[in-house]
Enzyme design. Sequence first.
Site, PDB file in Angstrom:
ATOM      1  N   ARG A 101       0.790  -1.230   0.000  1.00 37.65           N
ATOM      2  CA  ARG A 101       0.000   0.000   0.000  1.00 37.65           C
ATOM      3  C   ARG A 101       0.820   1.276   0.000  1.00 37.65           C
ATOM      4  NH1 ARG A 101      -4.265  -1.992   4.564  1.00 37.65           N
ATOM      5  NH2 ARG A 101      -5.567  -3.314   3.235  1.00 37.65           N
ATOM      6  N   CYS A 130      -9.907  -1.218   5.088  1.00 37.53           N
ATOM      7  CA  CYS A 130     -11.361  -1.082   5.042  1.00 37.53           C
ATOM      8  C   CYS A 130     -11.843   0.203   5.710  1.00 37.53           C
ATOM      9  CB  CYS A 130     -12.035  -2.293   5.697  1.00 37.53           C
ATOM     10  SG  CYS A 130     -11.391  -2.713   7.332  1.00 37.53           S
ATOM     11  N   HIS A 237     -18.419  -1.283   9.605  1.00 38.74           N
ATOM     12  CA  HIS A 237     -17.691  -0.353  10.457  1.00 38.74           C
ATOM     13  C   HIS A 237     -18.429   0.982  10.541  1.00 38.74           C
ATOM     14  CE1 HIS A 237     -14.593  -3.219  10.562  1.00 38.74           C
ATOM     15  NE2 HIS A 237     -13.703  -2.666   9.761  1.00 38.74           N
TER      16      HIS A 237
END
Length: 330
Positions: A101, A130, A237
């Site tokens: 990433r 996420c 979430h």
Amino acid sequence: MKKYKLAIIGATGLVGRTAIKVLEEKNLPIDKYDFFASKNSAGTILTLLGGKYFVKELTQTSFDSGFDFAIFSAGGEISKRFAPIAVSNGCIVIDNSSAFRMEDNVPLVVPEVNFEDIKKHNGIISNPNCSTIQAVVALKPLDMEYKIKRIVYSTYQAVSGAGQKGIQDLKDTLNNLKPKKFPYSIANNCLPHIDVFTESGYTKEEIKMINETRKILHRPNLKVTATTVRVPVMNSHSESINVEFENDFDLEELKDVLKNSPGIVVQDDPKNNIYPLATHATGSDNVFVGRIRRDESVPFGINLWVVADNIRKGAASNAIQIVEKLINKI
């Protein structure tokens, strides 16, 4: 129309199985699928679009037959080992782990936010964390309109973010059994501990949110802080996001900016108890935003409540949306 070949690595896991479900809902021009997993999961039968597929063991030769795309959802070590092999065979990898990433030559992509960064890929495209994905979907249009000065994240993250073991821990500890995944019972607790602690006192999850937000928004010096918390919620979430802008705003106009931005559903009618909920977000690829109100402690501040399905938009769907947009551009 050209037909494409897609491989899913980690197909028997929570994200992998969700990716298969999302593919059922899409009408992508893919005529060959292959599913891969560990030796222990090899032989599992999965179904997609009426067909049955035997899960194959992932090996050094798995990509020899040639795939156009591969979605990796099997953890960072597997990605580091096998993604370069896939790329060397002409495959574009969309990786769900944190392995690549923050590498400069690997784009970190949320299609609604920064798909143009895809041009920089050298065979590997990273899915963000996420909790970062849903946040930047809401923040990008506001940054463009008012320029963000500072962000304070407080997250309330579901146990599904820790995979099947996290889900099982919630079920077990609700029945007074000992936890196996988390350090304490997740039942009746909020654990301010996601991933490992670093010397700074921040967890790796918190550092991910900080660094990934900066990279995706192309704001390397943006002031961001985060506290990430695991809560006894099965899926989706929730995040409290406090934002300070460089410029002033009209509150109703700001809400219109969000309403007119891709991937966002505004649910903001507190008089009628309408605001985003985890149970409503589950199963959707949208990011839900509500509790939109001024932070009166600073000149140009706002508070947002942002909720999304962490397994779909936070992982599987985001990866498939990348594949879909790549196909449309090829």
